[in-house]
Design a protein around this motif. Structure first.
Motif, PDB file in Angstrom:
ATOM      1  N   CYS A  20       0.829  -1.208   0.000  1.00  0.00           N
ATOM      2  CA  CYS A  20       0.000   0.000   0.000  1.00  0.00           C
ATOM      3  C   CYS A  20       0.863   1.256   0.000  1.00  0.00           C
ATOM      4  CB  CYS A  20      -0.927   0.019   1.205  1.00  0.00           C
ATOM      5  SG  CYS A  20      -2.243  -1.208   1.079  1.00  0.00           S
ATOM      6  N   SER A  21       1.948   1.213   0.802  1.00  0.00           N
ATOM      7  CA  SER A  21       2.839   2.378   0.876  1.00  0.00           C
ATOM      8  C   SER A  21       3.442   2.663  -0.474  1.00  0.00           C
ATOM      9  CB  SER A  21       3.959   2.116   1.897  1.00  0.00           C
ATOM     10  OG  SER A  21       3.409   1.911   3.167  1.00  0.00           O
ATOM     11  N   PHE A  22       3.874   1.577  -1.179  1.00  0.00           N
ATOM     12  CA  PHE A  22       4.498   1.754  -2.496  1.00  0.00           C
ATOM     13  C   PHE A  22       3.514   2.347  -3.489  1.00  0.00           C
ATOM     14  CE2 PHE A  22       7.473   1.024  -5.792  1.00  0.00           C
ATOM     15  CZ  PHE A  22       6.733   0.649  -6.903  1.00  0.00           C
ATOM     16  N   VAL A  23       2.258   1.796  -3.461  1.00  0.00           N
ATOM     17  CA  VAL A  23       1.244   2.281  -4.390  1.00  0.00           C
ATOM     18  C   VAL A  23       0.929   3.747  -4.117  1.00  0.00           C
ATOM     19  CG1 VAL A  23      -1.166   2.047  -5.071  1.00  0.00           C
ATOM     20  CG2 VAL A  23       0.252   0.011  -4.821  1.00  0.00           C
ATOM     21  N   MET A  24       0.810   4.074  -2.794  1.00  0.00           N
ATOM     22  CA  MET A  24       0.477   5.456  -2.448  1.00  0.00           C
ATOM     23  C   MET A  24       1.605   6.399  -2.857  1.00  0.00           C
ATOM     24  SD  MET A  24      -1.287   4.959   1.253  1.00  0.00           S
ATOM     25  CE  MET A  24      -1.522   6.702   1.508  1.00  0.00           C
ATOM     26  N   ALA A  25       2.849   5.936  -2.639  1.00  0.00           N
ATOM     27  CA  ALA A  25       3.973   6.809  -2.958  1.00  0.00           C
ATOM     28  C   ALA A  25       4.160   6.932  -4.453  1.00  0.00           C
ATOM     29  CB  ALA A  25       5.254   6.258  -2.321  1.00  0.00           C
ATOM     30  N   GLY A  26       3.902   5.874  -5.195  1.00  0.00           N
ATOM     31  CA  GLY A  26       4.106   5.875  -6.630  1.00  0.00           C
ATOM     32  C   GLY A  26       5.576   5.858  -6.954  1.00  0.00           C
ATOM     33  N   LYS A  27       5.896   5.826  -8.269  1.00  0.00           N
ATOM     34  CA  LYS A  27       7.289   5.825  -8.678  1.00  0.00           C
ATOM     35  C   LYS A  27       7.830   7.249  -8.607  1.00  0.00           C
ATOM     36  CE  LYS A  27      10.168   4.968 -12.730  1.00  0.00           C
ATOM     37  NZ  LYS A  27      10.678   6.353 -12.749  1.00  0.00           N
ATOM     38  N   ALA A  28       9.019   7.377  -8.049  1.00  0.00           N
ATOM     39  CA  ALA A  28       9.612   8.710  -7.933  1.00  0.00           C
ATOM     40  C   ALA A  28      10.027   9.212  -9.302  1.00  0.00           C
ATOM     41  CB  ALA A  28      10.811   8.651  -7.002  1.00  0.00           C
ATOM     42  N   ILE A  29       9.775  10.501  -9.543  1.00  0.00           N
ATOM     43  CA  ILE A  29      10.295  11.165 -10.735  1.00  0.00           C
ATOM     44  C   ILE A  29      11.676  11.702 -10.371  1.00  0.00           C
ATOM     45  CG2 ILE A  29       9.993  13.117 -12.304  1.00  0.00           C
ATOM     46  CD1 ILE A  29       6.968  12.908 -11.821  1.00  0.00           C
ATOM     47  N   THR A  30      12.677  11.380 -11.160  1.00  0.00           N
ATOM     48  CA  THR A  30      14.024  11.838 -10.854  1.00  0.00           C
ATOM     49  C   THR A  30      14.418  12.967 -11.811  1.00  0.00           C
ATOM     50  OG1 THR A  30      14.922  10.064 -12.248  1.00  0.00           O
ATOM     51  CG2 THR A  30      14.786   9.649  -9.893  1.00  0.00           C
ATOM     52  N   ILE A  31      15.001  14.012 -11.245  1.00  0.00           N
ATOM     53  CA  ILE A  31      15.457  15.181 -12.004  1.00  0.00           C
ATOM     54  C   ILE A  31      16.920  15.398 -11.642  1.00  0.00           C
ATOM     55  CG2 ILE A  31      15.125  17.647 -12.411  1.00  0.00           C
ATOM     56  CD1 ILE A  31      12.221  17.334 -11.529  1.00  0.00           C
ATOM     57  N   LYS A  32      17.794  15.509 -12.645  1.00  0.00           N
ATOM     58  CA  LYS A  32      19.227  15.610 -12.356  1.00  0.00           C
ATOM     59  C   LYS A  32      19.917  16.518 -13.367  1.00  0.00           C
ATOM     60  CE  LYS A  32      23.241  12.635 -11.463  1.00  0.00           C
ATOM     61  NZ  LYS A  32      23.349  12.993 -10.044  1.00  0.00           N
ATOM     62  N   GLY A  33      20.970  17.203 -12.922  1.00  0.00           N
ATOM     63  CA  GLY A  33      21.783  17.968 -13.873  1.00  0.00           C
ATOM     64  C   GLY A  33      22.225  19.317 -13.373  1.00  0.00           C
ATOM     65  N   SER A  34      21.911  20.353 -14.128  1.00  0.00           N
ATOM     66  CA  SER A  34      22.438  21.712 -13.949  1.00  0.00           C
ATOM     67  C   SER A  34      22.366  22.218 -12.510  1.00  0.00           C
ATOM     68  CB  SER A  34      21.652  22.652 -14.860  1.00  0.00           C
ATOM     69  OG  SER A  34      21.900  23.991 -14.520  1.00  0.00           O
ATOM     70  N   ASP A  35      23.507  22.708 -12.021  1.00  0.00           N
ATOM     71  CA  ASP A  35      23.507  23.381 -10.713  1.00  0.00           C
ATOM     72  C   ASP A  35      22.824  24.746 -10.815  1.00  0.00           C
ATOM     73  OD1 ASP A  35      24.816  21.519  -8.937  1.00  0.00           O
ATOM     74  OD2 ASP A  35      26.596  21.834 -10.143  1.00  0.00           O
ATOM     75  N   THR A  36      22.887  25.370 -11.991  1.00  0.00           N
ATOM     76  CA  THR A  36      22.185  26.642 -12.191  1.00  0.00           C
ATOM     77  C   THR A  36      20.695  26.456 -11.950  1.00  0.00           C
ATOM     78  OG1 THR A  36      23.806  27.373 -13.830  1.00  0.00           O
ATOM     79  CG2 THR A  36      21.649  28.439 -13.897  1.00  0.00           C
ATOM     80  N   LEU A  37      20.149  25.322 -12.401  1.00  0.00           N
ATOM     81  CA  LEU A  37      18.720  25.053 -12.284  1.00  0.00           C
ATOM     82  C   LEU A  37      18.337  24.323 -10.997  1.00  0.00           C
ATOM     83  CD1 LEU A  37      17.844  24.090 -15.947  1.00  0.00           C
ATOM     84  CD2 LEU A  37      16.448  25.582 -14.524  1.00  0.00           C
ATOM     85  N   LEU A  38      19.330  23.950 -10.190  1.00  0.00           N
ATOM     86  CA  LEU A  38      19.047  23.123  -9.015  1.00  0.00           C
ATOM     87  C   LEU A  38      18.045  23.792  -8.074  1.00  0.00           C
ATOM     88  CD1 LEU A  38      19.633  20.597  -7.343  1.00  0.00           C
ATOM     89  CD2 LEU A  38      21.599  21.786  -6.353  1.00  0.00           C
ATOM     90  N   MET A  39      18.290  25.058  -7.754  1.00  0.00           N
ATOM     91  CA  MET A  39      17.424  25.781  -6.827  1.00  0.00           C
ATOM     92  C   MET A  39      15.990  25.866  -7.379  1.00  0.00           C
ATOM     93  SD  MET A  39      18.570  29.391  -5.121  1.00  0.00           S
ATOM     94  CE  MET A  39      18.900  30.167  -6.689  1.00  0.00           C
ATOM     95  N   LEU A  40      15.871  26.151  -8.668  1.00  0.00           N
ATOM     96  CA  LEU A  40      14.547  26.261  -9.293  1.00  0.00           C
ATOM     97  C   LEU A  40      13.866  24.901  -9.358  1.00  0.00           C
ATOM     98  CD1 LEU A  40      12.389  27.867 -10.770  1.00  0.00           C
ATOM     99  CD2 LEU A  40      13.750  27.675 -12.869  1.00  0.00           C
ATOM    100  N   GLY A  41      14.610  23.874  -9.744  1.00  0.00           N
ATOM    101  CA  GLY A  41      14.037  22.526  -9.822  1.00  0.00           C
ATOM    102  C   GLY A  41      13.535  22.047  -8.466  1.00  0.00           C
TER     103      GLY A  41
END
Length: 277
Positions: A20-41
């Motif tokens: 149930c916990s897995f279903v409720m949490a769902g699959k995580a979306i991963t975002i990676k890369g630019s340090d310039t965009l890190l704060m905004l992301g």
């Protein structure tokens, strides 16, 4: 026998809870890369998760080059990049996934030249900036400042800003060997804020506690503002991107739509960058 039954039902209950916990949490979306965009992301992710309980988003930096490599090898869903993908990177993506991926401009930026707040130099031309970063100009007195050595700070070569600055401000010349390469824009700003004779560059959103130098052109002297960046008057204006392996779908499609919506773009302004519309 009774003890075995208790253990069976306890184990079953644990499986149900975890499922149930897995279903409720769902699959995580991963975002990676630019340090310039890190704060905004990170800000986008925080707000999106608040609005969409059950959606999990993980945001990490490392630089645009690192994010693009992660997108190609399949270890991130979204790559944040402060530069366009190179032809060689697009080729790798096509060879692995049989498409060119999707490029989405999500914000605009003006790469900003930072000096210490005590530095009397207020504007520079692109030629002067290039001469500083190639090592041709080494003393502030050559630019109307104090008789002191220029301490040059920049980014590591995995940074999209490093690549953009080299192409746009330096016409692909090599950086001076005396440049101190730092792991993030925040580190560059921190170094310049403490160094009376330092100079650095990076995203407009990070320009806190330092002085922004105007860039002088034949049409005037410009600082990175919404007007000068969108009009192209500021010579170091650029787009900031999200890259996907294919067409957006499912939760990622919903998130992209929200990021580009008036609400998502309002976050861009609050963080310190400029909207794409």
């Amino acid at each position: 026998m009774k003890f075995k039954n208790i253990r069976f039902w306890a184990s079953l209950a644990l499986v149900v809870i975890l499922t149930c916990s897995f279903v409720m949490a769902g699959k995580a979306i991963t975002i990676k890369g630019s340090d310039t965009l890190l704060m905004l992301g990170q800000r986008w992710a925080e707000l999106y998760m608040q609005k969409n309980p059950g959606v999990v988003i993980q945001v990490t930096g490392g630089g645009s080059g690192v994010g693009i490599a992660a997108l190609i090898n399949g270890s991130t869903d979204i790559c944040q990049a402060s530069r366009s993908m190179k032809d060689s990177e697009k080729k790798k993506l096509r060879e692995r996934y049989f498409n060119m991926g999707t490029e989405i401009p999500v914000a605009k930026d003006g790469v900003t030249i930072y000096v210490n707040e005590k530095n009397p130099v207020d504007e520079l031309t692109l030629d002067q900036i290039r001469d500083i970063y190639t090592g041709k100009t080494t003393n502030w007195s050559q630019l109307g400042g104090s008789d002191a050595k220029i301490i040059v700070y920049g980014r590591e070569n995995s940074s999209g800003t490093y690549v953009f600055f080299r192409e746009s401000a330096m016409k692909n010349a090599d950086y001076t060997s005396s440049m101190q390469s730092l792991p993030g824009t925040a580190a560059v700003v921190n170094a310049v804020a403490k160094d009376k004779f330092g100079i650095g560059y990076g995203g407009a959103a990070y320009a806190k506690g330092v002085k922004e130098v105007a860039i002088k052109t034949a049409k005037g002297s410009f600082r990175p503002t919404a007007e000068t960046v969108k009009s192209g008057q500021y010579p170091l204006a650029r787009d900031l991107y999200w890259y996907l392996r294919g067409k957006p779908s499912g939760e990622i499609k919903k998130m992209v739509a929200w990021v580009l919506s008036p609400e998502g773009q309002e976050v861009v302004k609050k963080v310190g960058y400029f909207t794409v519309k």
